[in-house]
Design a protein around this motif. Structure first.
Motif, PDB file in Angstrom:
ATOM      1  N   ASP A   1      27.457  29.682 -57.379  1.00 53.00           N
ATOM      2  CA  ASP A   1      27.549  28.462 -56.571  1.00 53.00           C
ATOM      3  C   ASP A   1      26.162  27.930 -56.205  1.00 53.00           C
ATOM      4  OD1 ASP A   1      30.317  28.586 -56.656  1.00 53.00           O
ATOM      5  OD2 ASP A   1      30.466  29.634 -54.724  1.00 53.00           O
ATOM      6  N   VAL A   2      25.284  28.806 -55.765  1.00 52.63           N
ATOM      7  CA  VAL A   2      23.926  28.398 -55.400  1.00 52.63           C
ATOM      8  C   VAL A   2      23.189  27.886 -56.630  1.00 52.63           C
ATOM      9  CG1 VAL A   2      21.688  29.249 -54.591  1.00 52.63           C
ATOM     10  CG2 VAL A   2      23.779  29.852 -53.355  1.00 52.63           C
ATOM     11  N   LYS A   3      23.322  28.585 -57.753  1.00 60.52           N
ATOM     12  CA  LYS A   3      22.642  28.165 -58.985  1.00 60.52           C
ATOM     13  C   LYS A   3      23.145  26.801 -59.436  1.00 60.52           C
ATOM     14  CE  LYS A   3      19.713  28.935 -62.243  1.00 60.52           C
ATOM     15  NZ  LYS A   3      18.293  28.848 -61.955  1.00 60.52           N
ATOM     16  N   ALA A   4      24.456  26.567 -59.336  1.00 60.09           N
ATOM     17  CA  ALA A   4      25.018  25.270 -59.721  1.00 60.09           C
ATOM     18  C   ALA A   4      24.460  24.166 -58.837  1.00 60.09           C
ATOM     19  CB  ALA A   4      26.540  25.311 -59.644  1.00 60.09           C
ATOM     20  N   ARG A   5      24.341  24.420 -57.529  1.00 59.79           N
ATOM     21  CA  ARG A   5      23.762  23.414 -56.622  1.00 59.79           C
ATOM     22  C   ARG A   5      22.308  23.146 -56.975  1.00 59.79           C
ATOM     23  NH1 ARG A   5      26.591  26.167 -52.538  1.00 59.79           N
ATOM     24  NH2 ARG A   5      24.664  27.163 -51.826  1.00 59.79           N
ATOM     25  N   GLN A   6      21.552  24.195 -57.269  1.00 58.82           N
ATOM     26  CA  GLN A   6      20.144  24.026 -57.645  1.00 58.82           C
ATOM     27  C   GLN A   6      20.023  23.160 -58.899  1.00 58.82           C
ATOM     28  OE1 GLN A   6      18.688  28.014 -58.123  1.00 58.82           O
ATOM     29  NE2 GLN A   6      18.109  28.203 -55.969  1.00 58.82           N
ATOM     30  N   GLU A   7      20.834  23.467 -59.911  1.00 54.88           N
ATOM     31  CA  GLU A   7      20.774  22.706 -61.159  1.00 54.88           C
ATOM     32  C   GLU A   7      21.210  21.267 -60.950  1.00 54.88           C
ATOM     33  OE1 GLU A   7      23.008  25.057 -63.937  1.00 54.88           O
ATOM     34  OE2 GLU A   7      21.387  26.519 -64.155  1.00 54.88           O
ATOM     35  N   SER A   8      22.180  21.057 -60.087  1.00 56.31           N
ATOM     36  CA  SER A   8      22.626  19.699 -59.780  1.00 56.31           C
ATOM     37  C   SER A   8      21.504  18.911 -59.114  1.00 56.31           C
ATOM     38  CB  SER A   8      23.850  19.749 -58.870  1.00 56.31           C
ATOM     39  OG  SER A   8      24.250  18.453 -58.509  1.00 56.31           O
TER      40      SER A   8
ATOM     41  N   GLU B   1      18.313  19.510 -59.431  1.00 59.79           N
ATOM     42  CA  GLU B   1      17.280  19.293 -60.452  1.00 59.79           C
ATOM     43  C   GLU B   1      17.648  18.112 -61.350  1.00 59.79           C
ATOM     44  OE1 GLU B   1      16.798  22.992 -62.533  1.00 59.79           O
ATOM     45  OE2 GLU B   1      16.068  24.007 -60.736  1.00 59.79           O
ATOM     46  N   ARG B   2      18.902  18.050 -61.783  1.00 67.78           N
ATOM     47  CA  ARG B   2      19.343  16.928 -62.624  1.00 67.78           C
ATOM     48  C   ARG B   2      19.237  15.619 -61.864  1.00 67.78           C
ATOM     49  NH1 ARG B   2      23.256  20.625 -64.176  1.00 67.78           N
ATOM     50  NH2 ARG B   2      24.766  19.735 -62.742  1.00 67.78           N
ATOM     51  N   HIS B   3      19.624  15.616 -60.593  1.00 67.96           N
ATOM     52  CA  HIS B   3      19.555  14.426 -59.763  1.00 67.96           C
ATOM     53  C   HIS B   3      18.101  13.976 -59.623  1.00 67.96           C
ATOM     54  CE1 HIS B   3      20.681  11.614 -56.603  1.00 67.96           C
ATOM     55  NE2 HIS B   3      19.671  12.087 -55.897  1.00 67.96           N
ATOM     56  N   TYR B   4      17.206  14.908 -59.371  1.00 68.28           N
ATOM     57  CA  TYR B   4      15.799  14.598 -59.203  1.00 68.28           C
ATOM     58  C   TYR B   4      15.200  14.044 -60.496  1.00 68.28           C
ATOM     59  CZ  TYR B   4      10.835  15.206 -58.241  1.00 68.28           C
ATOM     60  OH  TYR B   4       9.492  14.987 -58.077  1.00 68.28           O
ATOM     61  N   VAL B   5      15.500  14.693 -61.621  1.00 69.57           N
ATOM     62  CA  VAL B   5      14.989  14.233 -62.921  1.00 69.57           C
ATOM     63  C   VAL B   5      15.542  12.848 -63.246  1.00 69.57           C
ATOM     64  CG1 VAL B   5      15.078  14.676 -65.409  1.00 69.57           C
ATOM     65  CG2 VAL B   5      14.539  16.526 -63.843  1.00 69.57           C
ATOM     66  N   HIS B   6      16.825  12.652 -62.957  1.00 66.41           N
ATOM     67  CA  HIS B   6      17.462  11.355 -63.242  1.00 66.41           C
ATOM     68  C   HIS B   6      16.795  10.246 -62.433  1.00 66.41           C
ATOM     69  CE1 HIS B   6      20.490   8.400 -64.130  1.00 66.41           C
ATOM     70  NE2 HIS B   6      20.749   8.248 -62.851  1.00 66.41           N
ATOM     71  N   HIS B   7      16.464  10.510 -61.185  1.00 69.63           N
ATOM     72  CA  HIS B   7      15.863   9.474 -60.333  1.00 69.63           C
ATOM     73  C   HIS B   7      14.390   9.256 -60.645  1.00 69.63           C
ATOM     74  CE1 HIS B   7      19.612   9.411 -58.298  1.00 69.63           C
ATOM     75  NE2 HIS B   7      19.168   8.633 -57.333  1.00 69.63           N
TER      76      HIS B   7
END
Length: 149
Positions: free
Chosen positions: A132-139, A141-147
């Motif tokens: 769960d924590v890893k999924a939140r971290q990756e989410s 990261e994707r959000h940050y990269v996307h923005h």
């Protein structure tokens, strides 16, 4: 079963199948720790052998007769260097997991403190975070990269 047989089987790491059958209340008991220590040490040994092989391959100094062979050899060297870097990174993760085993922190999420879980550790013995924590971290990261792009 004799006492000697019971003691000796308790001094051995369980099989993967036996590990999966253990009740959740036994999470990260001594036998489970033995299992993962053995697995991490085997990983460490294989990585070290692979690194030695890659380093030897880098040291071979064959002269390339033409530009195409030279370019191919250079690409092979870059690939070997990337592979060595990845293996060194993995070796650091294995060493970190072995340190966490020694301190009793292995198997618990670095962020939440919750159990990582046997299945996740079997799939990735160097895991530091619960799924769960890893999924939140990756989410994030994707959000940050996307923005940023």
């Amino acid at each position: 079963m004799s006492d000697a047989t019971a003691t000796s089987s308790m001094d051995q790491p369980p099989t993967e199948a036996a590990l999966r059958r253990m009740p959740k209340r036994d999470y990260m008991n001594r036998r489970q720790q033995m299992f993962f220590r053995q697995r991490l040490l085997a990983m460490r040994e294989k990585i070290e052998v692979d690194l030695a092989t890659y380093r030897l391959a880098l040291q071979s100094d064959e002269r390339q007769p033409d530009d195409f062979d030279l370019a191919s050899a250079e690409e092979d060297r870059r690939y070997l260097l990337r592979t060595i870097e990845r293996n060194i990174g993995l070796l650091k993760k294995v060493d970190g997991a072995l340190r966490r085993l020694a301190t009793g922190d292995y198997g618990y999420c670095l962020e939440s403190g919750e159990p990582i879980g046997i299945e996740r550790l079997l799939a990735r013995p160097t895991a530091e975070y619960s799924i769960d924590v890893k999924a939140r971290q990756e989410s994030r990261e994707r959000h940050y990269v996307h923005h940023r792009s």
